[in-house]
Write an enzyme that holds these catalytic residues in place. Structure first.
Site, PDB file in Angstrom:
ATOM      1  N   HIS A   1      95.746  62.970  54.191  1.00 19.79           N
ATOM      2  CA  HIS A   1      94.952  64.209  54.156  1.00 19.79           C
ATOM      3  C   HIS A   1      94.041  64.293  55.374  1.00 19.79           C
ATOM      4  O   HIS A   1      93.885  65.356  55.974  1.00 19.79           O
ATOM      5  CB  HIS A   1      94.095  64.261  52.882  1.00 19.79           C
TER       6      HIS A   1
ATOM      7  N   HIS B   1      99.720  68.586  50.856  1.00 18.04           N
ATOM      8  CA  HIS B   1     100.945  67.983  50.336  1.00 18.04           C
ATOM      9  C   HIS B   1     102.177  68.788  50.777  1.00 18.04           C
ATOM     10  O   HIS B   1     102.067  69.944  51.155  1.00 18.04           O
ATOM     11  CB  HIS B   1     100.900  67.939  48.809  1.00 18.04           C
TER      12      HIS B   1
ATOM     13  N   ASP C   1      97.653  58.607  50.529  1.00 18.05           N
ATOM     14  CA  ASP C   1      97.406  60.045  50.432  1.00 18.05           C
ATOM     15  C   ASP C   1      96.081  60.453  51.055  1.00 18.05           C
ATOM     16  O   ASP C   1      96.016  61.389  51.854  1.00 18.05           O
ATOM     17  CB  ASP C   1      97.443  60.450  48.963  1.00 18.05           C
TER      18      ASP C   1
ATOM     19  N   THR D   1      95.765  60.024  39.566  1.00 12.20           N
ATOM     20  CA  THR D   1      96.917  59.168  39.286  1.00 12.20           C
ATOM     21  C   THR D   1      96.624  58.147  38.193  1.00 12.20           C
ATOM     22  O   THR D   1      97.430  57.994  37.273  1.00 12.20           O
ATOM     23  CB  THR D   1      97.414  58.523  40.586  1.00 12.20           C
TER      24      THR D   1
ATOM     25  N   HIS E   1     104.232  62.623  45.539  1.00 15.44           N
ATOM     26  CA  HIS E   1     104.466  63.799  46.393  1.00 15.44           C
ATOM     27  C   HIS E   1     104.420  63.306  47.821  1.00 15.44           C
ATOM     28  O   HIS E   1     104.083  62.139  48.068  1.00 15.44           O
ATOM     29  CB  HIS E   1     103.410  64.883  46.181  1.00 15.44           C
TER      30      HIS E   1
ATOM     31  N   ASP F   1      90.317  59.168  39.242  1.00 19.99           N
ATOM     32  CA  ASP F   1      91.165  60.033  40.073  1.00 19.99           C
ATOM     33  C   ASP F   1      92.476  60.321  39.334  1.00 19.99           C
ATOM     34  O   ASP F   1      92.843  59.623  38.389  1.00 19.99           O
ATOM     35  CB  ASP F   1      91.434  59.340  41.413  1.00 19.99           C
TER      36      ASP F   1
ATOM     37  N   SER G   1      98.421  65.590  42.734  1.00 18.39           N
ATOM     38  CA  SER G   1      98.654  64.272  42.142  1.00 18.39           C
ATOM     39  C   SER G   1      98.440  64.253  40.634  1.00 18.39           C
ATOM     40  O   SER G   1      98.914  63.334  39.968  1.00 18.39           O
ATOM     41  CB  SER G   1      97.722  63.235  42.780  1.00 18.39           C
TER      42      SER G   1
ATOM     43  N   ASP H   1     100.572  56.813  46.557  1.00 16.53           N
ATOM     44  CA  ASP H   1     100.213  58.237  46.490  1.00 16.53           C
ATOM     45  C   ASP H   1     100.506  58.913  47.824  1.00 16.53           C
ATOM     46  O   ASP H   1      99.998  58.490  48.859  1.00 16.53           O
ATOM     47  CB  ASP H   1      98.732  58.373  46.121  1.00 16.53           C
TER      48      ASP H   1
ATOM     49  N   GLU I   1      98.168  51.706  41.893  1.00 11.65           N
ATOM     50  CA  GLU I   1      98.251  52.831  42.832  1.00 11.65           C
ATOM     51  C   GLU I   1      97.650  52.520  44.198  1.00 11.65           C
ATOM     52  O   GLU I   1      96.486  52.140  44.292  1.00 11.65           O
ATOM     53  CB  GLU I   1      97.513  54.054  42.262  1.00 11.65           C
TER      54      GLU I   1
END
Lengths: 671, 671
Positions: free
Chosen positions: B456, B628, B452, B289, B498, B287, B228, B179, B447
């Protein structure tokens, strides 16, 4: 915990039998590719094309002071080098290469061990004993070890590999370099130049449509961030080197021309095939990326000497160092940089280099009109501006910015208003090379130099304009090669030499941003995620937005319809000087994000983007521009041999892939 | 000038006969994929797998006020839809699909036209007339047009394509999603975890060594930056959607569950083959994904309903909307997110969802120890933490950070100290799926979610740890599949959903930085180009740097030897909140770069990186984290069908490539 049992199992396990030195993970290094006190260049881990010419430099260091102080500062002068082929015995180097043992050289140099030492002005002094073997080659594929013995029992071992060469698959190679170009930039260029409906692009970049996709690692030999000189050296010679170096390994001597040389793809092509060579760039033509095709120096700023070497050769420049290969005057040289041709402070010995090139049989052109009109049979020099060429955005969208530049290549103080673009130069170069090839094929490097130069200036709009011009040039070159019947015989490779940490992260309502009065409120104009919206660049501002037929912009398909939409893309950099952001295109010419402030360091330019918000920098304050970054850069290829460019590999592999496609390796013994 | 002649030649040339709307290049949109007042979902430019189930939603909008005010705010209720196959006649939709004409629905919604309108609180009101056709499919490959007629002469045309399906090539698919993972991150991970000598890596990432390399475009249907949820929807269904949407197109109604659905790869695999499905994530398991594999809602925050749908199906959740396909309870569900299972405010209807899963035949595990011990024959739910799982860096290098989290999946307020990593979960999932496949093959999504999450947080060290764990998991999965004899029958795909605009731009002398007293002097600790030096992460701090044998770090090969070297990498983001930088690893747990300040917006966290320098942000001040970015993300594939993943393509193509490799397309008429 799982981790503790892992620790017990693995911590005593030796990963490599090689010794690796940690002292060079630093701001300053004694000598990059020589972490020990005994140095061999080409260093450990070097690969060679069979028959490729190279020098060997040996150095033994004796630091007088500092953490490595050794032997009272007296270097061992009795060092020896032997070469071992595969599992054979180690043979004295002079005997192995059938050359005279070179003379001993001695010098000294200084450096700082770290930033604290620099602040305290505590220099470390190093005395050096050295030798150089010139213009050697290895022709038999296999593994070699070069072993330097010094200081009694000390050894430095360089593992070398001569790769098995490939058979020629392509007649011609057209090698494009988008200087500083990364995939995030290509994605951004696609966004502004190609129309999308409900998430599906209706057209694509030419790069998106090439036959092979790869990624290459750009790092230097002794620093993980590269510049364009040593990255071009990697691409053209298969040898990683040091920042600022052109086709040499950097030794510790002061002479910028005595460093150990390696033979470039252009020199090899000329020497092995006799075919014509082309060099095209939107930069001044002595800039690093073209320079590394046909010159050798540790200092890319030796512009005049670089151009001298283009016309003549390294042996004419430095007769004391044998180097019996050269580009022999590239058949096509197109770019900027008249300063190295107009007689004066910028030219070699102050001479008129336009005249010097004409005396060697070149025709010379100074404008796009002359470029288009000139015949294809002669060697051709085209110099179109004093320094770098004008940017695509200024030439095509904001031509007023070409005025009052006093940059005519004639040096007469007029404006260079009739400059060609990358496409004009590349297509003409193809025609000249084709006319001169006589069946031998040709090699050309064509550089979109100002992707990098404009990313340095944080002028992403101009950078993306340059990138789109490169893409358009690749597209037009494919069409032109098809037309003249050479497409199936031509390997086309497009890559970059390094990146800049650039990416688009949202949209920006430039009208709202400009209307706010505080920096924090201005930042609310930025739209992220869903609020990023769609590309404002692919629709016309002159037609009702809800009912417009889609027209080309003035520059045709594959370019934005407009460059200054209300809803702009918002992009940023991984590192930058202090700056102000308003996300509008810079209409007065290239951006200058920072200027020197009261402390001598760079601060946000108070005269640009005055309606934007301030952003503090993350770079040392002596950097007034953005800097290069680490990311792997993309490789695109099409034509015979292109399948070799798939996957992930080192930048040096590009050289071997091209050399193999051209069949330049030579296993016949010739040293 | 060349540009003026180009202008004359091209400016009147119509590029596309399609009409494109410009009104949606904006911060706010009336309804993203519907720029006109008549909406069809799936919209124009949709591609379908033959036999894939989908809903159709039609809407006619009548804005009451604002720039698009229409028909006095009364929407046309007499709208009609017909479907035209290839060049046939346009047949009324109900007749074409052999279904009843659906009932008319009516609602209204409001939005702001731009930021100025929001500041002035000027809402635009829109009245809507709508219909929905549920659970349709198109089985015959070819081109279709869906034509909506409304407001008299107004037409909205959606061009649809049913792609020619492929024949099954692989028995199993192992689909990894990093991710937020980008190539610049992979380059950085390689730098810190793999040893390099003189510019040549001695080992490589597993990702570097896959058989096929591609790039995919991640943008949303109606914004160029994705989240996502809708990017996973694109990967799993072949349909771009809107931010926050899971396997639906977003309509304008308030109901989060009535939006038009599309069938996911997991549902298709279950429906067509009956084979087992696995869902593994280091995030909470509801979540985006993982959720997009097996749930349908426009609002990814409906966590409880998402888990309900995993266990049951959409028809049980919303019986009024027919949806006769589901994952039928994935055979493996491993991740975090106990809040949706422990009876209480986070679970569906407050029920005990551990018990609900057990009642449907699941065995449930709560720790890595239990995970390793459990048998392979039953459906298995493994929930290992209240929310997201602990990060690789904390689990493996700084285990003290696992304490005092009160995050046991049992909800008893103890610490979840025995959490598995991605590799533990993925290898166990392979074994369970293999045991349950009975020759039908299996499909698994695994995943690495916290690449990700940590990007962040601008916690790049932890993000790279997660990335290295993903790479290690891919490597271990290949070895495990080889061992059990399934490697040659398994397509392995690794990609991202992404990016984040992250890149390394130099080195940082963290000792020097911390010792300086002003921000501008601290910035001089950053080394660019030659001063970036080499990776400090691959050498041991415990051994003399000039003479060390190279050991694994405690975590074994393919991970850094140390995480906090004096000479660290210096990295940055394209966009970020206000922050402080010191380039040291965060030893106390994940970074929290910004906290809310006196104006309610985010400011640099005054409690972290206090020895660093301040950097002002470029994001709206309501964003306390990084965001993102746009860049295309890499795709790596290995195994049968992997060659299809080469080149540059749209994210939606990943669905078709996987579906074709599994032979999931079905051209038998079945609607």
């Amino acid at each position: 915990m799982a981790s503790s049992s892992k620790f017990a199992a693995l911590s005593s396990f030796v990963f490599l039998s090689l010794l690796l030195k940690g002292a060079n993970a630093q701001t300053y290094q004694r000598l990059g590719a020589c972490p020990t006190l005994g140095c061999i260049f080409p260093p450990d881990q070097t690969d060679f094309l069979a028959g490729q010419l190279f020098d060997i430099r040996l150095e033994v260091h004796a630091p007088v002071n500092g953490s490595e102080a050794s032997n009272g500062g007296v270097p061992d002068e009795k060092f020896t080098l032997c070469i071992q082929k595969n599992r054979g015995s180690c043979v004295d180097a002079a005997k192995f290469f059938e050359v005279q043992d070179p003379a001993l050289e001695k010098w000294n140099f200084t450096y700082y061990e770290d930033l604290f030492a620099e602040d305290a002005n505590q220099l470390t002094h190093v005395n050096v004993a050295a030798k150089a073997y010139r213009a050697l080659s290895l022709t038999e594929p296999g593994k070699y070890q070069a072993k330097l013995s010094y200081n009694g029992q000390a050894r430095t071992v360089a593992n070398w590999v001569v790769r098995e060469p490939g058979k020629r698959k392509a007649k011609n190679v057209l090698f494009f370099i988008g200087d500083g170009m990364t995939q995030p930039m290509i994605t951004a260029a696609r966004l502004i130049a190609h129309k999308s409906i409900n998430g599906k692009y209706q057209t694509l970049m030419q790069l998106d449509q090439m036959e092979a996709l790869g990624l290459q690692m750009t790092h230097s030999i002794d620093s993980f961030i590269t510049d364009s000189a040593n990255s071009a050296t990697a691409l053209y010679t298969g040898k990683k080197s040091t920042v600022n170096a052109l086709n040499v390994y950097v030794d510790s001597s002061k002479d910028a021309f005595d460093d150990p040389k390696v033979e470039s793809i252009a020199e090899l092509f000329r020497r092995k095939t006799g075919g014509p060579i082309g060099m095209v760039s939107t930069a001044y033509i002595a800039d690093a990326t073209p320079a590394a095709l046909c010159s050798h120096t540790r200092d890319r700023d030796q512009r005049a000497s670089v151009v001298f070497e283009y016309l003549h050769n390294a042996s004419a420049l430095t007769p004391q160092y044998d180097w019996p290969t050269s580009c022999k005057g590239p058949d096509v040289i197109f770019g900027g940089g008249a300063e190295q041709f107009i007689p004066g402070s910028g030219s070699y010995n102050g001479s008129d280099f336009y005249k010097a090139f004409q005396q060697e049989g070149y025709q010379v052109v100074y404008s796009n009109t002359e470029l288009k009109a000139v015949g294809n049979s002669k060697k051709t020099l085209g110099i179109f501006s004093i320094d770098n060429l004008a940017k695509w955005l200024d030439r095509n969208v904001m031509p007023e910015n070409l005025k009052n530049q006093k940059n005519s290549p004639l040096g007469d103080g007029t404006d260079a208003l009739d400059q060609p673009g990358l496409k004009d130069m590349t297509l003409k170069a193809i025609d000249i090379l084709q006319a001169r090839s006589r069946g031998k094929g040709w090699f050309m490097m064509s550089e979109a130099a100002s992707i990098d130069k404009m990313m340095h200036a944080l002028d992403y709009d101009r950078a993306l304009g340059e990138l789109l011009e490169l893409d358009d040039t690749v597209r037009a070159s494919i069409a032109h090669l098809e037309k003249i019947g050479e497409l199936d015989d031509t390997l086309i490779v497009v890559t970059a030499d390094h990146g800049h940490g650039f990416d688009v992260f949202g949209g920006a309502d430039t009208k709202y941003l400009a209307a706010q009065t505080t920096d924090r409120k201005k930042r609310e104009a930025v739209g992220v995620y869903k609020k990023s919206g769609l590309s404002g660049y692919t629709v016309s501002p002159d037609v009702s937005p809800t009912n417009q037929t889609i027209l080309f912009g003035a520059q045709g398909p594959n370019f934005p319809v407009q460059w200054n939409p209300r809803y702009a893309y918002a992009a940023g950099f991984g590192a930058n000087p202090d700056r102000r952001e308003n996300y509008k295109v810079n209409t007065a010419g290239p951006r200058r994000p920072a200027t020197q402030g009261s402390d001598g360091g760079f601060e946000a330019n108070p005269a640009q983007n005055t309606d934007g918000f301030a952003v503090s920098g993350t770079l040392p304050i002596d950097q007034g521009q953005g800097v290069h970054s680490l990311q792997d850069v993309p490789v695109y290829a099409k034509g015979p041999g292109s399948e070799a460019f798939r996957g992930v590999y080192n930048s040096v592999d590009i050289f071997f892939k091209i050399a193999d496609t051209l069949g330049l390796g030579d296993t016949r013994k010739s040293h």
